[in-house]
Write a protein that holds these residues in place. Structure first.
Motif, short mmCIF file in Angstrom:
data_model
loop_
_atom_site.label_atom_id
_atom_site.label_comp_id
_atom_site.label_asym_id
_atom_site.label_seq_id
_atom_site.Cartn_x
_atom_site.Cartn_y
_atom_site.Cartn_z
N SER A 248 0.84 -1.20 0.00
CA SER A 248 0.00 0.00 0.00
C SER A 248 0.87 1.25 0.00
O SER A 248 2.04 1.23 0.40
CB SER A 248 -0.90 0.01 1.24
OG SER A 248 -0.12 0.25 2.40
N GLU B 18 0.52 3.71 1.95
CA GLU B 18 0.85 4.01 3.35
C GLU B 18 2.13 3.27 3.77
O GLU B 18 3.00 3.85 4.42
CB GLU B 18 -0.31 3.60 4.27
CG GLU B 18 -0.04 3.87 5.73
CD GLU B 18 -1.20 3.43 6.63
OE1 GLU B 18 -0.97 3.35 7.85
OE2 GLU B 18 -2.32 3.18 6.12
N GLU B 19 2.22 2.01 3.42
CA GLU B 19 3.40 1.23 3.77
C GLU B 19 4.63 1.72 3.01
O GLU B 19 5.72 1.79 3.56
CB GLU B 19 3.16 -0.25 3.49
CG GLU B 19 4.27 -1.15 3.99
CD GLU B 19 3.94 -2.63 3.87
OE1 GLU B 19 4.84 -3.44 4.18
OE2 GLU B 19 2.81 -3.00 3.49
N PHE C 134 5.88 4.76 4.82
CA PHE C 134 6.18 4.60 6.25
C PHE C 134 7.69 4.69 6.50
O PHE C 134 8.49 4.07 5.80
CB PHE C 134 5.67 3.24 6.72
CG PHE C 134 6.10 2.87 8.11
CD1 PHE C 134 5.48 3.42 9.21
CD2 PHE C 134 7.15 1.98 8.31
CE1 PHE C 134 5.88 3.09 10.50
CE2 PHE C 134 7.56 1.64 9.59
CZ PHE C 134 6.93 2.20 10.69
N TYR D 274 6.80 -1.73 9.75
CA TYR D 274 5.45 -1.28 9.47
C TYR D 274 4.43 -2.28 10.04
O TYR D 274 3.47 -1.88 10.71
CB TYR D 274 5.23 -1.10 7.97
CG TYR D 274 3.82 -0.73 7.60
CD1 TYR D 274 3.37 0.58 7.74
CD2 TYR D 274 2.92 -1.70 7.16
CE1 TYR D 274 2.06 0.91 7.42
CE2 TYR D 274 1.61 -1.36 6.82
CZ TYR D 274 1.20 -0.04 6.96
OH TYR D 274 -0.10 0.29 6.66
N ARG D 275 4.65 -3.55 9.77
CA ARG D 275 3.72 -4.60 10.26
C ARG D 275 3.66 -4.60 11.79
O ARG D 275 2.59 -4.81 12.36
CB ARG D 275 4.13 -5.96 9.71
CG ARG D 275 3.81 -6.12 8.23
CD ARG D 275 3.99 -7.55 7.75
NE ARG D 275 5.38 -7.92 7.60
CZ ARG D 275 6.05 -7.91 6.45
NH1 ARG D 275 5.46 -7.54 5.35
NH2 ARG D 275 7.31 -8.28 6.40
N THR E 54 3.83 -2.06 13.68
CA THR E 54 2.98 -0.95 14.12
C THR E 54 1.50 -1.25 13.90
O THR E 54 0.65 -0.59 14.48
CB THR E 54 3.32 0.38 13.40
OG1 THR E 54 2.98 0.27 12.00
CG2 THR E 54 4.78 0.75 13.58
N GLN E 55 1.21 -2.22 13.05
CA GLN E 55 -0.18 -2.57 12.73
C GLN E 55 -0.75 -3.64 13.66
O GLN E 55 -1.94 -3.93 13.60
CB GLN E 55 -0.28 -3.03 11.28
CG GLN E 55 0.24 -2.03 10.27
CD GLN E 55 -0.46 -0.70 10.35
OE1 GLN E 55 -1.66 -0.60 10.19
NE2 GLN E 55 0.30 0.35 10.62
N SER E 56 0.10 -4.22 14.49
CA SER E 56 -0.34 -5.31 15.38
C SER E 56 -0.98 -4.78 16.64
O SER E 56 -0.71 -3.79 17.17
CB SER E 56 0.85 -6.17 15.79
OG SER E 56 1.50 -6.67 14.65
#
Length: 156
Positions: free
Chosen positions: A23, A25-26, A29, A151-152, A154-156
């Protein structure tokens, strides 16, 4: 040397695959204020390729030419990588690599040993410069993966 040339020729495909399906966004980031985003990494890889293609051609065309480096962090800031078009840069990267292919296809062993010298006196052969281009992409592919991991997290 043949393996370096083959991987060099796949560099664009490797970059494309590394960012496929990510994405915006990613891509934008930044894991920390002083770290690059994936977008910035792609622009950097292309700017580095512009200069490196020039270096490699100089080494083949001139006798022990003077080679130059650049301040990569200053380029990120001063050229405002955040506003540059990533797709245009990926296309430019591909074009630069393709432009070197006929040269690589006809490279002789003697040409591979031709060299150039940096202002600090370090000498690099064409073969070493080519190897560095392959290692450069490998390093930035690993960096892209680290940014994706951050990034991942921060999504958790």
């Amino acid at each position: 040397m043949k393996a370096w040339m083959e991987e060099y020729g796949r560099g664009h495909k490797m970059l494309r695959e590394a960012i496929e399906g990510i994405s915006e966004e990613e891509l934008r980031f930044k894991p920390a204020p002083d770290h690059w985003s994936i977008h910035q990494i792609i622009i950097h890889v292309t700017d580095s390729e512009i200069l490196s293609t020039h270096r490699m051609r100089k080494v083949l065309a001139e006798n022990e030419p003077l080679l130059y480096s650049f301040d990569q962090d200053q380029w990120v800031d001063e050229l405002r990588y955040d506003v540059l078009d990533r797709e245009q840069h990926l296309q430019l990267f591909e074009s630069l690599r393709l432009s070197m292919q006929p040269i690589l296809d006809h490279l002789t062993e003697e040409q591979a040993e031709r060299g150039g010298v940096y202002p600090d006196g370090l000498r690099f052969t064409f073969k070493q410069l080519l190897e560095y281009r392959v290692q450069h992409i490998r390093g930035h592919l690993a960096q892209i993966e680290r940014v994706r991991d951050a990034y991942r997290a921060t999504q958790s």
